[in-house]
Structure formats: C-alpha cells, structure tokens
Design a protein around this motif. Structure first.
Motif, short mmCIF file in Angstrom:
data_model
loop_
_atom_site.label_atom_id
_atom_site.label_comp_id
_atom_site.label_asym_id
_atom_site.label_seq_id
_atom_site.Cartn_x
_atom_site.Cartn_y
_atom_site.Cartn_z
N VAL A 1 0.81 -1.28 -0.11
CA VAL A 1 -0.06 0.03 -0.02
C VAL A 1 0.97 1.32 0.14
CG1 VAL A 1 -2.11 -0.95 0.88
CG2 VAL A 1 -0.28 -0.23 2.44
N ASP A 2 2.13 1.15 0.22
CA ASP A 2 2.89 2.35 0.29
C ASP A 2 2.96 2.95 -1.22
OD1 ASP A 2 4.66 0.11 -0.02
OD2 ASP A 2 6.09 0.62 1.37
N ARG A 3 2.70 2.00 -2.00
CA ARG A 3 2.81 2.32 -3.41
C ARG A 3 1.42 2.57 -4.19
NH1 ARG A 3 6.20 -0.10 -8.39
NH2 ARG A 3 6.01 1.76 -9.61
N SER A 4 0.22 1.45 -3.82
CA SER A 4 -0.81 1.71 -4.36
C SER A 4 -1.89 2.56 -3.65
CB SER A 4 -1.60 0.12 -4.45
OG SER A 4 -1.53 -0.31 -3.13
N ALA A 5 -1.65 2.82 -2.27
CA ALA A 5 -2.64 3.75 -1.73
C ALA A 5 -2.01 5.29 -1.72
CB ALA A 5 -2.55 3.42 -0.13
N SER A 6 -0.88 5.25 -2.14
CA SER A 6 -0.34 6.71 -2.54
C SER A 6 -0.87 7.10 -3.82
CB SER A 6 1.32 6.64 -2.68
OG SER A 6 1.84 6.38 -1.24
N TYR A 7 -1.04 6.19 -4.72
CA TYR A 7 -1.80 6.40 -6.06
C TYR A 7 -3.32 6.60 -5.71
CZ TYR A 7 2.32 4.12 -8.60
OH TYR A 7 3.57 3.91 -8.93
N LEU A 8 -3.78 6.14 -4.70
CA LEU A 8 -5.23 6.26 -4.61
C LEU A 8 -5.44 7.54 -3.91
CD1 LEU A 8 -8.22 5.56 -4.12
CD2 LEU A 8 -7.53 4.48 -1.96
N ALA A 9 -4.64 8.01 -3.02
CA ALA A 9 -4.35 9.29 -2.17
C ALA A 9 -4.39 10.67 -3.22
CB ALA A 9 -3.68 9.36 -1.05
N ARG A 10 -3.76 10.13 -4.21
CA ARG A 10 -3.48 11.33 -5.20
C ARG A 10 -4.70 11.44 -6.17
NH1 ARG A 10 -2.09 15.78 -8.36
NH2 ARG A 10 -1.88 15.34 -10.48
N TYR A 11 -5.17 10.17 -6.47
CA TYR A 11 -6.40 10.19 -7.38
C TYR A 11 -7.48 10.83 -6.52
CZ TYR A 11 -10.39 7.76 -9.55
OH TYR A 11 -11.58 7.24 -10.19
N ILE A 12 -7.80 10.68 -5.10
CA ILE A 12 -8.75 11.32 -4.57
C ILE A 12 -8.63 12.97 -4.28
CG2 ILE A 12 -9.62 11.53 -1.92
CD1 ILE A 12 -9.08 8.47 -1.61
N ALA A 13 -7.37 13.03 -4.20
CA ALA A 13 -7.31 14.56 -4.01
C ALA A 13 -7.33 15.45 -5.18
CB ALA A 13 -5.79 14.77 -3.56
N LYS A 14 -6.99 14.90 -6.19
CA LYS A 14 -6.96 15.31 -7.64
C LYS A 14 -8.44 15.49 -8.05
CE LYS A 14 -5.46 15.01 -12.47
NZ LYS A 14 -4.69 14.34 -13.49
N ASN A 15 -9.41 14.43 -7.78
CA ASN A 15 -10.66 14.85 -8.35
C ASN A 15 -11.63 15.57 -7.21
OD1 ASN A 15 -11.92 12.49 -10.63
ND2 ASN A 15 -10.03 11.71 -9.64
N LEU A 16 -11.20 15.59 -6.05
CA LEU A 16 -11.76 16.78 -5.13
C LEU A 16 -11.38 18.16 -5.50
CD1 LEU A 16 -11.25 14.61 -1.73
CD2 LEU A 16 -13.37 15.14 -2.81
N VAL A 17 -10.37 18.32 -5.69
CA VAL A 17 -9.84 19.52 -6.24
C VAL A 17 -10.65 19.95 -7.51
CG1 VAL A 17 -7.95 21.13 -7.17
CG2 VAL A 17 -7.75 19.66 -5.05
N ALA A 18 -10.79 19.26 -8.58
CA ALA A 18 -11.25 19.51 -9.85
C ALA A 18 -12.89 19.52 -9.72
CB ALA A 18 -11.03 18.13 -10.74
N ALA A 19 -13.33 19.06 -8.35
CA ALA A 19 -14.69 18.88 -8.27
C ALA A 19 -15.12 20.45 -7.51
CB ALA A 19 -15.26 17.80 -7.57
N GLY A 20 -14.10 21.20 -7.38
CA GLY A 20 -14.18 22.38 -6.68
C GLY A 20 -14.38 22.11 -4.99
N TYR A 21 -14.03 21.17 -4.49
CA TYR A 21 -13.95 21.15 -2.96
C TYR A 21 -12.75 21.84 -2.09
CZ TYR A 21 -17.36 16.70 -2.87
OH TYR A 21 -18.07 16.05 -2.98
N ALA A 22 -11.84 22.18 -2.93
CA ALA A 22 -10.78 23.07 -2.35
C ALA A 22 -9.77 23.34 -3.59
CB ALA A 22 -9.88 22.46 -1.18
N ASP A 23 -9.06 24.52 -3.34
CA ASP A 23 -8.03 24.84 -4.15
C ASP A 23 -6.54 23.89 -4.15
OD1 ASP A 23 -9.65 26.81 -5.34
OD2 ASP A 23 -8.91 28.34 -3.69
N GLN A 24 -6.53 23.58 -3.13
CA GLN A 24 -5.51 22.60 -2.67
C GLN A 24 -5.74 21.56 -1.47
OE1 GLN A 24 -1.25 24.46 -1.64
NE2 GLN A 24 -2.28 26.37 -1.74
N LEU A 25 -5.27 20.28 -1.70
CA LEU A 25 -5.82 19.44 -0.92
C LEU A 25 -4.82 18.36 -0.96
CD1 LEU A 25 -8.68 18.67 0.64
CD2 LEU A 25 -9.23 17.06 -1.41
N GLU A 26 -4.55 17.97 0.50
CA GLU A 26 -3.81 16.71 0.95
C GLU A 26 -4.46 15.99 1.68
OE1 GLU A 26 0.50 16.77 2.74
OE2 GLU A 26 -1.01 17.44 4.32
N VAL A 27 -4.42 14.31 1.10
CA VAL A 27 -5.34 13.38 1.69
C VAL A 27 -4.19 12.44 2.51
CG1 VAL A 27 -6.75 11.42 1.19
CG2 VAL A 27 -6.97 13.69 -0.07
#
Length: 384
Positions: free
Chosen positions: A270-296
C-alpha cells in the motif's frame, strides 16, 4: 503596501542519475514478472556502483524472468553503453540475491485483500496548473526529461546520462505563480565541451524550451553546472539505491510524504498503491471544487483491509467543511487494497514508465490514478 510573496523549490533528476537507474531496473523487473504472473508478490530492491548492479529482495512468482538480461537492457536504454562513460551495460557484474516473500507477510495479504504492510500514505493536488501539481516539481521534471530527450536525439554529442534540475518558483500571497526565480541544471558531459558552450545550450535548448517565457525575466538566475565540471557521473560517480528519490517521485517536497518508496513493489504494497489512491482522491476533489489545494492522508495496518484513518488538509482553501470531504471520500472511493488494485487495474506491467520524471501529474501517460472520472459524482454529492 509591501507585496507579499514567497519562494518554493523542487528538484528532479534524469534517468541516468544512479538512484533512478536503480528505480528503473526494479520496476522493469516488476513489469516483466507481472506480464506473466499478475498475482506475483514482488519487493525488488536494487543498488549500483562502479561496474556492479546488485538485485535483491523478496519475490514469489509462478514465472521466470531473466533478471540479468533485464538489468543490461535497462542500463543500455538509459544510455550507459560504453566504458568511457563510466558504466557499461555489456560489462557489468550483475549479482542476484532474491528470496521468497515471508510466509508471515503472505498470510496477512491474502491475495490483495489485506494491506501488505503498515504505513501512512499521502496524496496531494492543487488547481494552480493543468497538471494539478505544484509548479516547481512540474518544471523541474520537464527540464530533467528534456535533458534526456536532447541527449538521446543527438542534438549535441557531449551530454551524458546523469543530471539534475532544480527550480525555484515565486508565488504571490494568493498562491499564484508569478515568475521563476532561479533554475539549476547539473548535467554530466564529455571532457571536450567548454562550460560556456554547455551553459548556452542548456539555457536556450533545454530550459527555455520547457519553461514559459513569460515566467522568465531579467532577474531569473541560471546556474548551469555550478561546480564547473561534471564528467564523472552515474553509478561511477555516486552509488545508487532504489527508493532514494521519493520526494522527486511525488510532490517535490510541497506535500507530506509517508516515507514508503514505490519502485520494485507490486500493488499489494500500500505504500505504492494507496499513495496512488490518495493522489486520485485529492485530484478529483480539487477538480470538483472542494478546495483549491488538498492533501489526503491514509494509514493502513498489515493484513487489514480498511484504512485506520483518513486525514484532510486543505490549507484553508476548502469550499466545503472537512467532514463533508471525508464523507465524500468514504462514499465514492473504495479504500481497500483490493479495491485500489481493481479500480486502477494495477496487476499489469505499467510501472517502468513512471520510474522517472514523477508518478503524478503525468499528462503524457495514460495513468489510471490521474483520471478525473469522479468529478461529476463528487459535484452531485455536495448538491444533495
């Protein structure tokens, strides 16, 4: 009134950097194994020094791969193909010290259902550019990759595979990119080229080719091979090791890092796959307008499926409250290791391509964790 501004710096390295040589070998071995056994368990580490590559780690697979051949082909592809450069694909000593995965770890993983290790992983996104990434690391990667591209294209005959870049970006108070404050490029070269000739080429045909001219001004500082000489490079100049460029691989230091490296690891880690997931979550949330910057931030326990925590940091830029953001994550993202593997189809040979120039913000590659396919459902979630 004094205008408020701040500087941020990120670095990248070329594919000929000794640490990146090792990352590429590790991911090339992983790809070769997954091509024939998608359920293989791979934790491959590589180190390199003058005339030697050592491949080590734990691998359990129902297939055979020619590790020595993979090492030599990867080194050749990078450009280390003659002794005069200091590292030669044909004349390497390749040592292999591989064991099977520990049965204690295998018992906890259960074919991807449980996490392959404990740990914490972070993902980040920002709407400051089309890559949803901090600008300093994007420009640093583009310079490093351009160095390799012009070398491989034969634009000049004096560039060698090893190299590094560093970019300092000036931001205004609202976190808008104002200008490039400084650029550092160190590139391995032949004995024949002069410092002036090298600097002129790098500034005009590397830096100015990839950084928008509007961001460069009369006060932008260029540092090209600041020591004045970089002839000895690659694993001859400095030993290399897998996983030693984790900040280069992610966000250039702008966001936190859990400490786990990526290269050479199958997706049950998960240090690889969950890091990919965390990026995916952050990117989609920012693109959806939840925040301008987001760390998950996510954390996992070996053998368990669900994360033990979800952390959100929006740097004060959130447009909805943090509990709503966490609710959206739990509702629309499968956070289990098996869910991540399934969502991104990770049991396939896709890893060598991201072993250099960043795992994130790669619009030049078709990476599943970079897709913006959750934006519509995330927008609908906050309209309820």
């Amino acid at each position: 009134m004094i205008e408020k501004k701040y500087l941020f710096t990120s670095e990248s390295v070329t594919e000929g950097h000794p640490d990146k040589v090792c990352d590429q070998i590790a991911d090339s071995i992983l790809d070769a194994i997954l091509a024939n056994d998608p359920h293989a368990k791979v934790a491959c580490e590589v180190c390199a020094t003058t005339g030697l590559v050592l491949v080590m780690g734990e691998i359990t697979a129902d297939t055979y791969v020619d590790i020595q051949g993979i090492v030599r082909r990867t080194v050749e592809d990078i450009g280390y193909n003659r002794g005069k450069i200091g590292f030669d694909a044909e004349n390497l000593a390749v040592l292999v010290a591989i064991n099977e995965q520990s049965p204690d770890i295998a018992m906890g993983v259960r074919d991807g259902e449980g996490a392959g290790d404990q740990g914490l992983m972070f993902g980040f996104a920002s709407n400051e550019n089309e890559y949803y990434m901090p600008s300093p690391i994007i420009y640093a990667h583009r310079i490093a990759k351009k160095l390799a591209d012009v070398r491989k294209a034969g634009a000049v005959d004096y560039l060698r595979p090893d190299g590094k870049s560093q970019v300092t970006v000036e931001y205004d108070e609202a976190h808008h990119v104002k200008r490039i404050d400084s650029v550092v490029v160190s590139t391995q070269h032949s004995e024949q080229v002069t410092q002036e000739e090298l600097a002129t080429f790098v500034i005009n045909h590397v830096i100015r080719e990839v950084i928008p001219e509007k961001l460069l001004d009369d006060e932008t500082k260029f540092y090209i091979n600041p020591t004045g000489r970089f002839v000895i490079g690659g694993p001859k100049g400095d030993s290399g090791l897998t996983g030693r460029k984790i900040i280069v691989d992610t966000y250039g230091g702008y966001a936190r890092h859990g400490g786990g490296a990526f290269s050479g690891k199958d997706p049950t880690k998960v240090d690889r796959s969950a890091s990919y997931l965390a990026r995916y979550i952050a990117k989609n949330l920012v693109a959806a307008g939840y925040a301008d910057q987001l760390e998950v931030g996510l954390s996992y326990v070996i053998g368990c499926s669900d994360p033990t925590s979800i952390m959100i940091n929006a740097y004060g830029t959130e447009k909805v409250d943090i509990n709503t953001i966490i609710g959206a994550i739990r509702t629309h993202f499968n956070l289990t290791p098996q869910g991540i593997i399934s969502e991104f189809d990770l049991r396939r040979p896709i890893y060598r391509q991201v072993s250099c120039y960043g795992h994130f913000g790669r619009n030049d590659l078709d990476l599943p964790w970079e897709k913006l396919n959750k934006v519509d459902v995330l927008k609908a979630y906050i309209k309820k």
